[in-house]
Design an enzyme around this catalytic site. Structure first.
Site, PDB file in Angstrom:
ATOM      1  CB  CYS A  39      -0.921  -0.016   1.216  1.00  0.00           C
ATOM      2  SG  CYS A  39      -1.904   1.481   1.395  1.00  0.00           S
ATOM      3  CB  CYS A  42      -0.736   2.280   5.739  1.00  0.00           C
ATOM      4  SG  CYS A  42      -1.295   0.704   5.026  1.00  0.00           S
ATOM      5  CB  CYS A  66      -4.088  -1.965   2.091  1.00  0.00           C
ATOM      6  SG  CYS A  66      -4.184  -0.636   3.310  1.00  0.00           S
ATOM      7  CB  CYS A  81      -7.870   6.933  -7.366  1.00  0.00           C
ATOM      8  SG  CYS A  81      -6.223   6.283  -7.710  1.00  0.00           S
ATOM      9  CE  LYS A 377      42.453  23.632  -1.860  1.00  0.00           C
ATOM     10  NZ  LYS A 377      41.703  24.732  -2.508  1.00  0.00           N
ATOM     11  CD  GLU A 378      37.491  21.286   4.547  1.00  0.00           C
ATOM     12  OE1 GLU A 378      36.991  22.400   4.713  1.00  0.00           O
ATOM     13  OE2 GLU A 378      36.851  20.314   4.108  1.00  0.00           O
ATOM     14  CG  ASP A 407      29.072  20.345  -0.944  1.00  0.00           C
ATOM     15  OD1 ASP A 407      28.069  19.642  -1.156  1.00  0.00           O
ATOM     16  OD2 ASP A 407      29.130  21.544  -1.246  1.00  0.00           O
ATOM     17  CG  ASP A 573      33.505  25.269  10.209  1.00  0.00           C
ATOM     18  OD1 ASP A 573      32.399  25.144   9.634  1.00  0.00           O
ATOM     19  OD2 ASP A 573      34.042  26.371  10.409  1.00  0.00           O
ATOM     20  CG  ASP A 794      28.791  33.194   8.944  1.00  0.00           C
ATOM     21  OD1 ASP A 794      28.632  34.125   8.128  1.00  0.00           O
ATOM     22  OD2 ASP A 794      29.913  32.861   9.366  1.00  0.00           O
TER      23      ASP A 794
END
Length: 1095
Positions: A39, A42, A66, A81, A377-378, A407, A573, A794
């Site tokens: 279904c 549900c 259902c 429907c 870089k990180e 990312d 971060d 930010d």
């Protein structure tokens, strides 16, 4: 959500859904295949009819539904429907509803009119089905194939009685007519239907909650019961007002003080935090000094403007314009610090209130976001330490979920997180067993401390040494992954089962989700549950604007809402680990405070850093901002959001207004004359209506949806309610996007998801909400989530929240909550400041500029002042550069910007310098800042102002006005070894040109001025002192920059030497042109002794 430890990748737009590291049967399947014969409302299986065929609700499109959902849709829904919108026809065995066609068949009369009272369904089931029906209206197959999963599984033995169930329209002889008993139908003991249908053949028997108690006294659902509840709530509110305004005073509120819902004034129900205003002995002299400084500034400009320098009018006018701008800039920076405060939290009260012994923890859930892009870089080891500190935080494990946003879609990050999840099974129980601080292993094992000093138990010593060996092996594995990733294969990376890595093309790859921890079967080595850890890489396709970090954070907001939907979010971060394991509890002392927490949109923690040299040459710690400016803002409407170490309220990120505090009733008109009453009343009513119309047009769409739900529970049904629901649904889709599951999550203020949601539908929704086109034609990035339009998302995001009337809180625990790493060499530091300043310029040139945006909202005046200062400070770079050039010009030309100083002028200048110094001293006193940090901040204000801020201003103008996007690259030129070797790395960048030029011309100017004074005799030294003081002021502020250029010891980079020679040559030619040693009127013949005319 159980994914079996497999990576889920897919694209909603391309209808792709891939499970990697699965068996051959589950390797690649479409969403439809995953659903099967289930279904779509549900999630239950479609039952088989007596004819041996699957149940078909709609004969037009055969959309899988259902039988219970079909009958509920006919009875309570729109009777159509969800896919093709064709009206459902009555199927044999189903009861007739209004609108059905007349039937000639009489073989099904018993079932045709066997209608079940809808009151048989409890309010919880009704709410679930309202959501399901609402999300399916007008959505087509896509919405229904991923509709809100609402199948709630009922346990076999005692029924959950949080929400009382009403009787099913049956008369019960034992109960009076004005009361209804709690009925527990036998058919609810089994099955997992959302809306179980009663069996009419089984008689319904009343069962009281307490068998020894008369069932008639419960009265659930009766009018008398509602009246008693309203009276109780009224008495409770009255007592709360007494407690709030008058205190308990030792009085007794009666027997209802034992009620666990009554916030009594004992230790566990007192406020969870409090403000600590600064002592009047510190703050009052500071405010008086600010007023005195304003008066002195007025006298200073009065003198400067009325006393021009006639022989150097251009220099004088330029200097006055620069000084006026500096004064305006100081005012914008100073007055937001008028009400500095500190705060104190009570963690013991938080535990007493929400962690009662023998009961599950009532602390709110928190979703923690970690963002990373490029593992080169990180470093992955740094990210792994951040994740480990999150997983080991001192908070209930079932209340914590860690989401890592990759990312860059790097397989290196994915594999590093896989290793991290395995090591966490050992590290997390070790930290919690011995209360380790900090809980990032790299920094814990590098602490310069004797952990045996206090006679530690031998078991701890053994386990610590074993854990350190395990961590060293973990580091070797991570570093091996990094070494392997240095050379990318030609065909791209492949996974262990041979599947190509979906993110081989960084700019064109599907969305990926991997649940590393938190699913069934993954526990620590001691058998305890671990917090959930989820890897997320959003979909990226060419031609889409992905909005960098802000877009990644918004993707995490949506995917976390689908998977865990915690009411609070923490973002850090990848290089900011949790240094204080109780940091989340510190934030909850503000967020969950019953009196003041509802208006708090976020709790900002200060940034603290590791690995910075003792002198902090380039003011990386930024102590003045975090310990002085932010405390001042906390006394207004709250600190600004600085991008990391911040706990958010999820509802505030959805662009919803802050709750409005009810004002006390005003005076009645009885005490005023009738005429004035009529005039004032009409005027007030008109203004109130206008304000209400303007303010409420764009607000609280989600609140309206919640009100619609409440109306449904109260019995307001019919076609009007359905139309309103559809209208509200369209508004929510326009605001939040096309995911019904995500929209449903936005309505839950306290968070949470359905207990037994279908994994297939949740996974599809999670992939959909991180698709690259999901935000199209929605308000994401405009009014919802992290706001787009600036590289400093930010500041813009916090500003929008404050405009909606929210307030923020600044929390400074004794042990720093978070610590990170900062770029400590000169070039990297300047580029960091360049990015911040560029974001401010973008905001200044956008529609969100605080100078003209957000009026009529909830932003306070001084808070707006601080936001204006945060976006206009790059403009100071132009007058600062000009002002720092003036000393060299004055020394080279022999002119000065101030005329001959009188005694009155001397007093004004001395008073101004003393007031500046005294203001700084008092700020250092109440802010707890050392003089070294204050002076480094002053120095770097000049260094950054004449370099990074200047470039940011021009780059922002080119980008916003001309559409030209320019980048300044950094190239490493030299390196060194040692504890702070990065401090001495010199990387040439164009940002170094303006301060280098300023430094050289001022040094040359000092040499020229002193030489001129020596040549002209004693009388020329008096005017020279003012010019020399001016030049030394510039050189002293640029001294850290000079040390950065020279590097370690006496090594000077070649590029600096070339620039020095070039500029020295230019200045030499300028010197020859000025020729200060020759008298302007020609040679004096008496001294020369020659008469050239006679010859």
């Amino acid at each position: 959500m159980n994914t079996g430890g497999r990576l889920i990748a897919g694209s909603h737009n391309r209808n792709e859904f891939v499970l990697i590291n699965a068996d051959e049967n589950g390797r690649i399947k479409s969403v439809q295949e995953l659903s099967g014969q289930r279904c779509q409302i549900c999630g239950d299986e479609i039952e088989i009819t007596v004819d041996g065929e699957p149940f078909v609700a709609c004969n037009e499109c055969a959309f899988p539904v259902c039988r219970p959902c079909y009958e509920y849709e006919r009875r309570e829904g729109n009777q159509a429907c969800p896919q093709c919108k064709t009206r459902y026809k009555r199927i044999k065995g189903s009861p007739r509803v209004e609108g059905d066609e007349e039937e000639d068949d009489t073989d099904d009369l018993d079932n045709e009119f066997d209608y079940v009272n809808p009151d048989a369904l409890g309010p919880q089931q009704n709410s679930e089905f309202l959501l399901s029906g609402r999300f399916n209206n007008g959505r087509g197959s896509n919405s229904n194939s991923s509709g809100l999963p609402t199948n709630l599984e009922h346990e076999a033995s005692p029924l959950n009685s949080d929400i009382p169930l009403l009787t099913y329209g049956e008369e019960v002889s034992e109960i009076s007519s004005d009361q209804h008993a709690l009925i527990v139908p036998p058919y609810m003991h089994d099955g997992n239907r959302v809306h179980p249908m009663p069996d009419p053949s089984i008689p319904l028997q009343p069962r009281p909650m307490v068998p020894k108690k008369d069932i008639a006294v419960y009265g659930y659902g009766s009018v008398a019961w509602k009246d008693r509840m309203e009276d109780w709530k009224k008495r409770q509110n009255e007592r709360l007002q007494v407690v709030k305004h008058e205190g308990n005073n030792g009085g007794n509120f009666g027997d209802e003080l034992d009620d666990p819902d009554m916030p009594m004034m004992d230790e566990g129900r007192q406020p969870l935090s409090r403000k600590l205003p600064l002592p009047s002995s510190k703050i009052n002299p500071y405010r008086i000094l600010i007023i005195l400084r304003l008066v002195i500034l007025g006298l200073f400009f009065h003198y400067r403007i009325l006393h021009p320098v006639n022989d150097a009018y251009g220099l004088w006018l330029t200097s006055v314009i620069c000084e006026i701008w500096f004064a305006v800039s100081w005012i914008m920076d100073q007055f937001p610090k008028w009400y500095p405060i500190e705060r104190e939290t009570y963690l013991d009260r938080l535990s007493l209130r929400y962690e009662k012994e023998g009961k599950p923890s009532e602390l709110a859930s928190v979703d923690i976001f970690v963002s990373t892009v490029d593992p080169m870089k990180e470093p992955p080891l740094i990210t792994a330490n951040t994740v480990l500190s999150i997983l080991a935080v001192d908070y209930p494990v079932d209340k914590v979920a860690c989401y890592v946003s990759d990312d860059g879609a790097a397989m290196l990050t994915f594999e590093a997180l896989s290793e991290t999840s395995e090591f966490a099974r050992k590290w997390v129980p070790f930290c919690k067993k011995y209360s380790i601080e900090p809980r990032a292993p790299e920094w814990y094992f590098n602490q310069k401390m004797d952990y045996l000093k206090n006679k530690v138990h031998p078991a701890f010593v053994r386990e610590r040494r074993a854990m350190k060996r395990d961590y060293e092996e973990f580091k070797v594995r991570i570093n091996s992954l990094v070494a392997t990733a240095q050379k990318v294969p030609e065909d791209g990376w492949t996974m262990q089962d041979g599947t190509p890595w979906p993110g081989n093309n960084v700019r064109d790859h599907p969305g990926m989700i991997q649940v590393f921890l938190g699913h069934d079967g993954v526990r620590d080595i001691e058998g305890n549950e671990l917090p959930r850890m989820v890897y997320v890489s959003r979909e990226k396709r060419p031609g889409f604007d992905h909005h960098k970090k802000a877009g990644a954070m918004n993707a995490l907001v949506r995917v976390s809402a689908v998977i865990s939907n915690a009411p609070y979010l923490l973002n850090v971060d990848c290089d900011h680990y949790i240094n204080n394991s109780k940091a989340l509890r510190e934030a909850m002392c503000f967020m969950m405070d019953p009196q003041y927490g509802k208006k708090v949109c976020y709790v900002q923690f200060p940034q603290r850093f590791d690995g910075i040299d003792r002198h902090d040459r380039y003011s990386n710690r930024n102590v003045v901002f975090f310990d002085i400016n932010m405390k001042g803002l906390d006394g207004l409407q709250g600190p600004i959001y600085v991008g990391t170490g911040c706990v958010f309220r999820r509802q505030a990120l959805y662009g919803i207004d802050a709750p409005v505090k009810k004002k006390a009733p005003s005076k009645t008109c009885n005490c005023w004359p009738k005429l004035s009453c009529l005039c004032c009343g009409l005027r007030k009513k008109k203004n109130a209506n206008n304000k209400e119309k303007k303010k409420k047009v764009k607000q609280r769409e989600a609140s309206k949806q919640i009100h619609a739900l409440e109306n449904f529970e109260e019995g307001i049904e019919g076609s009007n309610n359905v139309k309103s629901s559809n209208l509200n649904q369209m508004k929510l889709e326009k605001k939040f996007g096309q995911s019904p599951v995500f929209i449903a999550s936005t309505l839950l203020e306290n968070g949470g998801i359905p207990q037994e949601a279908s994994p297939a539908s949740l996974l599809k929704e999670a992939i959909q909400v991180i698709s690259c086109g999901y935000e199209d034609k929605s308000e994401w990035g405009k009014e919802v989530g992290w706001i787009y339009g600036s590289v400093t998302e930010d500041i813009l995001t916090g500003f929008k929240m404050h405009c909606h009337g929210w307030r923020s809180v600044y929390c400074i625990p004794k042990r720093p909550a978070f610590k990170g790493s900062a770029p400590i060499n000169l070039s990297d530091r300047l580029h960091q400041v360049l990015r911040w300043a560029l974001g401010s310029v973008e905001i200044f040139l956008s529609r969100h500029c605080p100078i003209w945006y957000g009026y009529g909202g909830g932003l306070k005046f001084l808070e707006r002042f601080s936001y204006i200062n945060s976006v206009v400070y790059p403009l100071t770079s132009v007058p600062l550069l000009v002002y720092c050039t003036l000393p060299a010009i004055c020394l080279l030309t022999g002119k000065f910007i101030v005329p001959e100083i009188s005694n009155y002028a001397s007093l004004i200048f001395m008073a101004l310098f003393i007031s500046i110094a005294a203001t700084g001293i008092l700020e250092m006193q109440w802010g707890g800042v050392g003089i070294d940090d204050w002076w480094r901040n002053e120095q770097f204000w000049v260094i950054g102002g004449v370099s990074a801020h200047l470039f940011a201003l021009f780059q922002g103008l080119l980008k916003v006005l001309g559409g030209v996007d320019t980048n300044f690259t950094v190239t490493s030129k030299a390196a060194d070894d040692g504890e702070f070797s990065e401090l001495y790395i010199f990387k040439w960048t164009s940002l170094l040109i303006p301060p280098t030029t300023l430094l050289i011309i001022n040094i040359v100017g000092v040499i020229v001025g002193i030489s001129d004074a020596i040549n002209n005799g004693y009388d020329s030294w008096g005017p020279l002192f003012g010019r020399l003081f001016f030049a030394f002021w510039v050189i002293m502020h640029l001294y850290p920059f000079l040390k950065g250029l020279l590097g370690k010891q006496d090594r000077m980079p070649t590029i600096v030497l070339v620039w020095s020679i070039l500029l020295a040559s230019v200045l030499t030619l300028l010197w020859v042109r000025i020729n200060p040693f020759v008298n302007r009127d020609g040679p004096v013949l008496e001294i020369c002794g020659l008469n050239c005319d006679e010859s």
